[in-house]
Design a protein around this motif. Structure first.
Motif, short mmCIF file in Angstrom:
data_model
loop_
_atom_site.label_atom_id
_atom_site.label_comp_id
_atom_site.label_asym_id
_atom_site.label_seq_id
_atom_site.Cartn_x
_atom_site.Cartn_y
_atom_site.Cartn_z
N ALA A 36 0.85 -1.20 0.00
CA ALA A 36 0.00 0.00 0.00
C ALA A 36 0.88 1.24 0.00
O ALA A 36 2.01 1.23 0.52
CB ALA A 36 -0.91 0.01 1.23
N CYS A 37 0.39 2.30 -0.61
CA CYS A 37 1.19 3.54 -0.71
C CYS A 37 0.26 4.74 -0.83
O CYS A 37 -0.94 4.59 -1.08
CB CYS A 37 2.13 3.47 -1.90
SG CYS A 37 1.29 3.25 -3.47
N GLY A 38 0.83 5.91 -0.68
CA GLY A 38 0.07 7.14 -0.83
C GLY A 38 -0.73 7.46 0.42
O GLY A 38 -0.46 6.96 1.51
N ASP A 39 -1.72 8.31 0.23
CA ASP A 39 -2.51 8.80 1.37
C ASP A 39 -3.07 7.67 2.23
O ASP A 39 -3.22 7.81 3.44
CB ASP A 39 -3.69 9.63 0.88
CG ASP A 39 -3.31 11.08 0.63
OD1 ASP A 39 -2.11 11.37 0.57
OD2 ASP A 39 -4.24 11.90 0.49
N VAL B 47 1.01 15.48 -2.43
CA VAL B 47 1.18 14.89 -3.75
C VAL B 47 2.59 14.32 -3.91
O VAL B 47 2.77 13.19 -4.35
CB VAL B 47 0.90 15.95 -4.85
CG1 VAL B 47 1.31 15.42 -6.22
CG2 VAL B 47 -0.57 16.33 -4.86
N SER B 48 3.60 15.11 -3.52
CA SER B 48 4.98 14.65 -3.74
C SER B 48 5.29 13.41 -2.90
O SER B 48 5.97 12.48 -3.36
CB SER B 48 5.98 15.77 -3.45
OG SER B 48 5.68 16.37 -2.21
N VAL B 49 4.78 13.36 -1.67
CA VAL B 49 5.00 12.18 -0.83
C VAL B 49 4.30 10.97 -1.45
O VAL B 49 4.87 9.87 -1.54
CB VAL B 49 4.49 12.41 0.61
CG1 VAL B 49 4.50 11.12 1.41
CG2 VAL B 49 5.34 13.46 1.31
N ALA B 50 3.06 11.17 -1.92
CA ALA B 50 2.30 10.06 -2.50
C ALA B 50 2.97 9.54 -3.76
O ALA B 50 3.05 8.31 -3.98
CB ALA B 50 0.87 10.51 -2.79
N VAL B 51 3.48 10.45 -4.60
CA VAL B 51 4.13 10.02 -5.85
C VAL B 51 5.41 9.24 -5.54
O VAL B 51 5.65 8.16 -6.09
CB VAL B 51 4.43 11.24 -6.74
CG1 VAL B 51 5.33 10.85 -7.91
CG2 VAL B 51 3.13 11.85 -7.26
C1 LIG Z 1 -8.75 19.57 -0.39
C2 LIG Z 1 -7.37 19.03 -0.54
C3 LIG Z 1 -6.32 19.87 -0.84
C4 LIG Z 1 -5.03 19.36 -0.99
N1 LIG Z 1 -4.02 20.22 -1.31
C5 LIG Z 1 -2.78 19.73 -1.51
C6 LIG Z 1 -1.72 20.60 -1.91
O1 LIG Z 1 -1.90 21.80 -2.08
N2 LIG Z 1 -0.50 20.05 -2.11
C7 LIG Z 1 -0.26 18.72 -1.94
O2 LIG Z 1 0.87 18.27 -2.15
N3 LIG Z 1 -1.26 17.89 -1.56
C8 LIG Z 1 -2.50 18.35 -1.34
N4 LIG Z 1 -3.51 17.51 -0.96
C9 LIG Z 1 -3.18 16.09 -0.72
C10 LIG Z 1 -3.07 15.34 -2.03
O3 LIG Z 1 -4.23 15.55 -2.81
C11 LIG Z 1 -2.94 13.84 -1.70
O4 LIG Z 1 -1.86 13.64 -0.79
C12 LIG Z 1 -2.68 13.01 -2.95
O5 LIG Z 1 -3.69 13.22 -3.92
C13 LIG Z 1 -2.65 11.52 -2.58
O6 LIG Z 1 -2.53 10.74 -3.73
P1 LIG Z 1 -2.99 9.24 -3.70
O7 LIG Z 1 -2.74 8.74 -5.09
O8 LIG Z 1 -2.36 8.53 -2.56
O9 LIG Z 1 -4.55 9.25 -3.39
P2 LIG Z 1 -5.74 9.91 -4.22
O10 LIG Z 1 -5.28 11.13 -4.97
O11 LIG Z 1 -6.85 10.06 -3.23
O12 LIG Z 1 -6.09 8.82 -5.31
C14 LIG Z 1 -6.82 7.66 -4.98
C15 LIG Z 1 -7.68 7.34 -6.20
O13 LIG Z 1 -8.29 6.06 -6.02
C16 LIG Z 1 -9.59 6.16 -6.53
N5 LIG Z 1 -10.39 5.08 -5.95
C17 LIG Z 1 -10.86 4.95 -4.67
N6 LIG Z 1 -11.55 3.81 -4.54
C18 LIG Z 1 -11.52 3.21 -5.76
C19 LIG Z 1 -12.05 2.00 -6.27
N7 LIG Z 1 -12.79 1.17 -5.52
N8 LIG Z 1 -11.83 1.68 -7.57
C20 LIG Z 1 -11.10 2.49 -8.37
N9 LIG Z 1 -10.55 3.66 -7.93
C21 LIG Z 1 -10.78 4.01 -6.66
C22 LIG Z 1 -10.06 7.53 -6.13
O14 LIG Z 1 -11.16 7.95 -6.91
C23 LIG Z 1 -8.81 8.35 -6.41
O15 LIG Z 1 -8.76 8.82 -7.74
C24 LIG Z 1 -4.80 17.98 -0.82
C25 LIG Z 1 -5.86 17.13 -0.51
C26 LIG Z 1 -7.13 17.64 -0.39
C27 LIG Z 1 -8.27 16.70 -0.07
#
Ligand SMILES: Cc1cc2nc3c(=O)[nH]c(=O)nc-3n(C[C@H](O)[C@H](O)[C@H](O)COP(=O)(O)OP(=O)(O)OC[C@H]3O[C@@H](n4cnc5c(N)ncnc54)[C@H](O)[C@@H]3O)c2cc1C
Length: 106
Positions: free
Chosen positions: A66-69, A77-81
């Motif tokens: 598992a990774c990301g948020d 974003v940078s940590v998740a990537v």
């Molecule tokens: C309001 C807000 C503002 C933010 N501002 C910033 C900022 O300014 N700078 C910054 O660096 N970070 C910011 N963040 C944090 C950043 O958006 C996240 O850390 C980053 O997007 C995490 O990436 P991820 O790929 O781990 O998760 P996500 O981006 O959440 O991606 C997970 C994906 O999985 C999909 N998914 C979920 N369940 C399923 C399923 N069953 N089947 C298929 N797909 C599914 C979701 O739809 C989503 O597209 C912000 C977050 C929020 C909520």
């Protein structure tokens, strides 16, 4: 008790504290129960519930990463990537050299 107007805070005792803005620490939980249904251990953090992983992105279930948020704080974003790239490397390693992958501890 509640936020009034733009950013004023009404306390439960009735007092009103006026602010220009508020920063809130929102809590997150995985939006999908997949990891939990597979038996992956979850853990509480200051930012909410996440999948328990180690530095190699392993979960408590062998072969599940598992990774990301959903698995790492802080949420950015940078940590998740970066975390996703590392998880990909660990998955590749687990497929090519499974004997080098130790089970998650703790
Ligand atoms: C309001 C807000 C503002 C933010 N501002 C910033 C900022 O300014 N700078 C910054 O660096 N970070 C910011 N963040 C944090 C950043 O958006 C996240 O850390 C980053 O997007 C995490 O990436 P991820 O790929 O781990 O998760 P996500 O981006 O959440 O991606 C997970 C994906 O999985 C999909 N998914 C979920 N369940 C399923 C399923 N069953 N089947 C298929 N797909 C599914 C979701 O739809 C989503 O597209 C912000 C977050 C929020 C909520």
């Amino acid at each position: 008790d509640r936020i009034e107007g733009k950013a004023d805070v009404r306390l439960v005792d009735g007092r009103l504290l006026a602010f220009s803005g508020l920063f809130v620490a929102s809590r997150c939980t995985p939006s999908n129960p997949l990891a939990e249904s597979l038996g992956c251990a979850l853990e509480e953090t200051v930012l909410g519930l996440q999948i328990h992983t180690d530095a190699e992105n392993k979960t408590s279930v062998p072969g599940v990463f598992a990774c990301g948020d959903v698995a790492r704080i802080p949420h950015s974003v940078s940590v998740a990537v970066g975390n996703g790239a590392l998880a990909g490397m660990q998955i590749h390693r687990s497929l090519c050299w499974p004997e080098t992958v130790l089970p998650l501890r703790g």
